[in-house]
Design an enzyme around this catalytic site. Structure first.
Site, PDB file in Angstrom:
ATOM      1  N   LYS A   1      75.636  44.320 -67.214  1.00 20.18           N
ATOM      2  CA  LYS A   1      75.071  43.889 -68.257  1.00 20.18           C
ATOM      3  C   LYS A   1      75.442  44.277 -69.514  1.00 20.18           C
ATOM      4  O   LYS A   1      74.966  45.619 -69.410  1.00 20.18           O
ATOM      5  CB  LYS A   1      73.797  43.629 -67.648  1.00 20.18           C
TER       6      LYS A   1
ATOM      7  N   ALA B   1      78.643  27.106 -62.917  1.00 22.20           N
ATOM      8  CA  ALA B   1      78.601  25.689 -62.479  1.00 22.20           C
ATOM      9  C   ALA B   1      77.867  25.691 -61.362  1.00 22.20           C
ATOM     10  O   ALA B   1      77.698  24.903 -60.462  1.00 22.20           O
ATOM     11  CB  ALA B   1      79.776  25.591 -62.214  1.00 22.20           C
TER      12      ALA B   1
ATOM     13  N   LYS C   1      75.135  27.965 -61.184  1.00 23.93           N
ATOM     14  CA  LYS C   1      73.803  27.373 -61.073  1.00 23.93           C
ATOM     15  C   LYS C   1      73.222  26.149 -61.117  1.00 23.93           C
ATOM     16  O   LYS C   1      72.487  25.148 -61.057  1.00 23.93           O
ATOM     17  CB  LYS C   1      73.137  28.806 -62.637  1.00 23.93           C
TER      18      LYS C   1
ATOM     19  N   LEU D   1      69.919  42.655 -50.358  1.00 18.76           N
ATOM     20  CA  LEU D   1      70.524  44.157 -50.637  1.00 18.76           C
ATOM     21  C   LEU D   1      72.065  43.939 -50.839  1.00 18.76           C
ATOM     22  O   LEU D   1      73.104  44.905 -50.436  1.00 18.76           O
ATOM     23  CB  LEU D   1      69.847  45.359 -49.438  1.00 18.76           C
TER      24      LEU D   1
ATOM     25  N   TYR E   1      80.158  30.916 -62.895  1.00 21.80           N
ATOM     26  CA  TYR E   1      78.868  30.732 -62.126  1.00 21.80           C
ATOM     27  C   TYR E   1      78.109  29.788 -62.533  1.00 21.80           C
ATOM     28  O   TYR E   1      77.262  29.346 -61.861  1.00 21.80           O
ATOM     29  CB  TYR E   1      78.609  32.820 -62.957  1.00 21.80           C
TER      30      TYR E   1
ATOM     31  N   ASN F   1      68.987  34.846 -71.564  1.00 22.98           N
ATOM     32  CA  ASN F   1      68.958  36.645 -71.606  1.00 22.98           C
ATOM     33  C   ASN F   1      68.068  36.874 -71.559  1.00 22.98           C
ATOM     34  O   ASN F   1      67.142  37.720 -72.746  1.00 22.98           O
ATOM     35  CB  ASN F   1      70.792  36.976 -72.314  1.00 22.98           C
TER      36      ASN F   1
ATOM     37  N   THR G   1      69.302  28.980 -65.511  1.00 23.72           N
ATOM     38  CA  THR G   1      70.029  29.302 -66.422  1.00 23.72           C
ATOM     39  C   THR G   1      70.046  28.695 -67.286  1.00 23.72           C
ATOM     40  O   THR G   1      70.815  27.484 -67.669  1.00 23.72           O
ATOM     41  CB  THR G   1      70.940  30.025 -66.266  1.00 23.72           C
ATOM     42  N   ASP G   2      70.055  28.700 -69.314  1.00 22.93           N
ATOM     43  CA  ASP G   2      70.315  28.279 -70.110  1.00 22.93           C
ATOM     44  C   ASP G   2      72.361  27.735 -70.272  1.00 22.93           C
ATOM     45  O   ASP G   2      72.851  27.105 -70.934  1.00 22.93           O
ATOM     46  CB  ASP G   2      69.866  29.107 -71.720  1.00 22.93           C
ATOM     47  N   GLU G   3      72.659  28.720 -69.199  1.00 16.93           N
ATOM     48  CA  GLU G   3      74.126  28.648 -69.527  1.00 16.93           C
ATOM     49  C   GLU G   3      74.821  27.120 -68.876  1.00 16.93           C
ATOM     50  O   GLU G   3      76.517  26.907 -68.966  1.00 16.93           O
ATOM     51  CB  GLU G   3      74.789  29.775 -68.475  1.00 16.93           C
TER      52      GLU G   3
HETATM   53  O1  DAU Z   1      71.936  32.717 -70.640  1.00 17.25           O
HETATM   54  C1  DAU Z   1      71.088  34.035 -69.611  1.00 17.25           C
HETATM   55  C2  DAU Z   1      72.495  34.285 -68.371  1.00 17.25           C
HETATM   56  O2  DAU Z   1      72.513  35.695 -68.745  1.00 17.25           O
HETATM   57  C3  DAU Z   1      72.303  34.533 -67.218  1.00 17.25           C
HETATM   58  O3  DAU Z   1      72.214  33.779 -66.873  1.00 17.25           O
HETATM   59  C4  DAU Z   1      73.069  35.407 -66.332  1.00 17.25           C
HETATM   60  O4  DAU Z   1      72.911  35.672 -64.946  1.00 17.25           O
HETATM   61  C5  DAU Z   1      73.051  36.828 -67.348  1.00 17.25           C
HETATM   62  O5  DAU Z   1      74.423  37.470 -66.743  1.00 17.25           O
HETATM   63  C6  DAU Z   1      73.421  36.845 -68.681  1.00 17.25           C
HETATM   64  O6  DAU Z   1      74.890  36.150 -68.405  1.00 17.25           O
HETATM   65  P1  DAU Z   1      75.487  36.732 -69.684  1.00 17.25           P
HETATM   66  O7  DAU Z   1      76.887  36.646 -69.402  1.00 17.25           O
HETATM   67  O8  DAU Z   1      75.443  36.304 -71.531  1.00 17.25           O
HETATM   68  O9  DAU Z   1      75.266  38.184 -69.842  1.00 17.25           O
HETATM   69  P2  DAU Z   1      76.356  39.881 -70.516  1.00 17.25           P
HETATM   70  O10 DAU Z   1      74.939  41.312 -70.033  1.00 17.25           O
HETATM   71  O11 DAU Z   1      77.384  39.488 -68.744  1.00 17.25           O
HETATM   72  O12 DAU Z   1      76.955  39.353 -71.521  1.00 17.25           O
HETATM   73  C7  DAU Z   1      76.030  39.134 -72.737  1.00 17.25           C
HETATM   74  C8  DAU Z   1      77.086  38.705 -74.130  1.00 17.25           C
HETATM   75  O13 DAU Z   1      77.731  40.091 -74.128  1.00 17.25           O
HETATM   76  C9  DAU Z   1      77.981  38.055 -73.053  1.00 17.25           C
HETATM   77  O14 DAU Z   1      78.348  37.249 -74.793  1.00 17.25           O
HETATM   78  C10 DAU Z   1      79.010  39.136 -73.203  1.00 17.25           C
HETATM   79  C11 DAU Z   1      79.529  39.681 -73.980  1.00 17.25           C
HETATM   80  N1  DAU Z   1      80.002  41.244 -73.111  1.00 17.25           N
HETATM   81  C12 DAU Z   1      79.529  41.236 -72.248  1.00 17.25           C
HETATM   82  C13 DAU Z   1      79.788  42.380 -71.481  1.00 17.25           C
HETATM   83  C14 DAU Z   1      79.778  42.401 -70.172  1.00 17.25           C
HETATM   84  C15 DAU Z   1      80.872  41.964 -73.949  1.00 17.25           C
HETATM   85  O15 DAU Z   1      81.020  41.775 -75.147  1.00 17.25           O
HETATM   86  N2  DAU Z   1      81.492  43.344 -73.467  1.00 17.25           N
HETATM   87  C16 DAU Z   1      80.844  43.298 -72.331  1.00 17.25           C
HETATM   88  O16 DAU Z   1      80.948  44.286 -71.597  1.00 17.25           O
END
Ligand code: DAU
Length: 338
Positions: free
Chosen positions: A185, A148, A150, A33, A146, A175, A121-123
């Site tokens: 997110k 690294a 995984k 939690l 993150y 994603n 993850t694909d990352e």
């Molecule tokens: O690709 C799979 C991954 O997707 C998972 O392994 C991760 O756990 C998950 O958090 C996610 O990672 P991302 O970094 O891709 O997700 P996020 O939602 O943080 O960001 C998606 C894209 O949007 C990324 O290119 C960064 C951009 N972004 C994100 C945020 C939060 C922005 O431009 N502005 C923002 O405020």
């Protein structure tokens, strides 16, 4: 059949627990939690006789050992997942994502019966140049603390497979989006902020590309891998939808869906080490007969409606995170515009 789900109160975990219960599994959910968990995600499961919740940590070796004993399957969704938070404090990511996995692996080795499915993850591959796709055997080149963590977890899983012959499978997702994701997110944040007419902090030029899968398609893919059983397990499998979009396209679409001007989109200082593009080759999974069912445009529209109705979370810790992550960035963008 019995399954231990770890991190079952989180976004993907909670959708998966509901599916497993519907499929007739006896589910034990171990969740510590953290801020990203929400027990309300599983309110509908509480009265199910096949469901048991245990409040605890995957790094608690005696507890994990006790819970793994007698299980047929362990599904690990417990993780620190937000890249931006890993830039602010990597240690929590190493603990949950690496030490936690080793703790699970040790319990499974000791038990000698349960199989492990590890969500990855694909990352782990880092940025993938267009038009390449990552196949399962692509070398790892993680960019963030993150990713690294995984990748390190995957190396431990592979080592336990090789050294001890443990029955382990790694699933690498793209994603994921849909209801119940934490507001930190991208899609939930932009949906909620645009609704309130707040600036949308788009990192850098916004031309980074991600591959998006609806959580229901992800859950169906995982269920298919479980059903396919050990013949198709014991390795890595990619779960990608092929739905690739730039961040700016998605930000504009969210504005349109909420009937807000694109001017809310505010280019801010980029994420450090920001990967430009992810793209999975998911042909192995598709050869099992899986295909995504939710087209991105439909899924996004439904998801934005969901967040418009469900994003009023009065959480002081999250408000403080938002200030730390965005206040200076947004002020910088405002000054640059003067
Ligand atoms: O690709 C799979 C991954 O997707 C998972 O392994 C991760 O756990 C998950 O958090 C996610 O990672 P991302 O970094 O891709 O997700 P996020 O939602 O943080 O960001 C998606 C894209 O949007 C990324 O290119 C960064 C951009 N972004 C994100 C945020 C939060 C922005 O431009 N502005 C923002 O405020």
């Amino acid at each position: 059949m019995k399954v231990l789900v770890t991190g079952g109160c989180g976004f993907i975990g909670s959708h998966m627990v509901r599916q497993l219960l519907a499929d007739g599994w006896q589910v034990t959910n171990l969740d510590n939690l953290t801020y990203a968990s929400n027990p309300a995600n599983l309110a509908s499961a509480m009265d199910d006789p096949g469901y048991r919740f245990v409040h605890g940590d995957i790094c608690d070796a005696p507890l994990v050992k006790e819970l793994v004993a007698g299980q047929d399957l362990v599904l690990n969704f417990a993780a620190e997942t937000h890249v931006d938070r890993s830039l602010l404090g990597p240690a929590a990511f190493v603990r949950a994502n690496v030490e936690g996995v080793v703790c699970l692996l040790e319990a499974i080795r000791d038990d000698g019966h349960a199989e492990l499915i590890q969500m990855s993850t694909d990352e782990v591959f880092g940025s993938v140049p267009d038009p390449e796709e990552s196949a399962e055997d692509r070398p790892f080149r993680p960019s963030s603390p993150y990713s690294a963590s995984k990748a390190a977890a995957e190396l431990q899983v592979a080592a336990y497979r090789t050294t001890y012959g443990l029955p382990v499978t790694v699933l690498r997702g793209c994603n994921v989006y849909g209801p119940n994701q934490h507001l930190e997110k991208f899609i939930p944040l932009f949906a909620a902020r645009s609704m309130r007419r707040e600036p949308l902090p788009l990192y850098g030029d916004g031309l980074q590309q991600r591959e998006w899968i609806h959580v229901s398609d992800l859950v169906h893919a995982i269920s298919m891998v479980i059903r396919a059983g050990s013949e198709t397990q014991r390795g890595a499998i990619h779960i990608g939808s092929g739905e690739r979009r730039t961040n700016i396209e998605i930000a504009q679409r969210i504005c349109d869906l909420n009937e807000r001007p694109h001017e809310l989109i505010t280019h801010v200082k980029d994420r450090a080490g920001h990967d430009r593009r992810y793209a999975l080759d998911s042909s192995r999974l598709r050869s099992l007969g899986w295909a995504p069912e939710v087209p991105f445009e439909h899924g996004l529209a439904r998801t934005v409606v969901w967040y418009v109705a469900n994003s009023s979370r009065d959480d002081p810790a999250f408000a403080s995170y938002l200030r730390e992550q965005y206040e200076v960035r947004l002020a910088g963008a405002a000054n640059a515009a003067k």
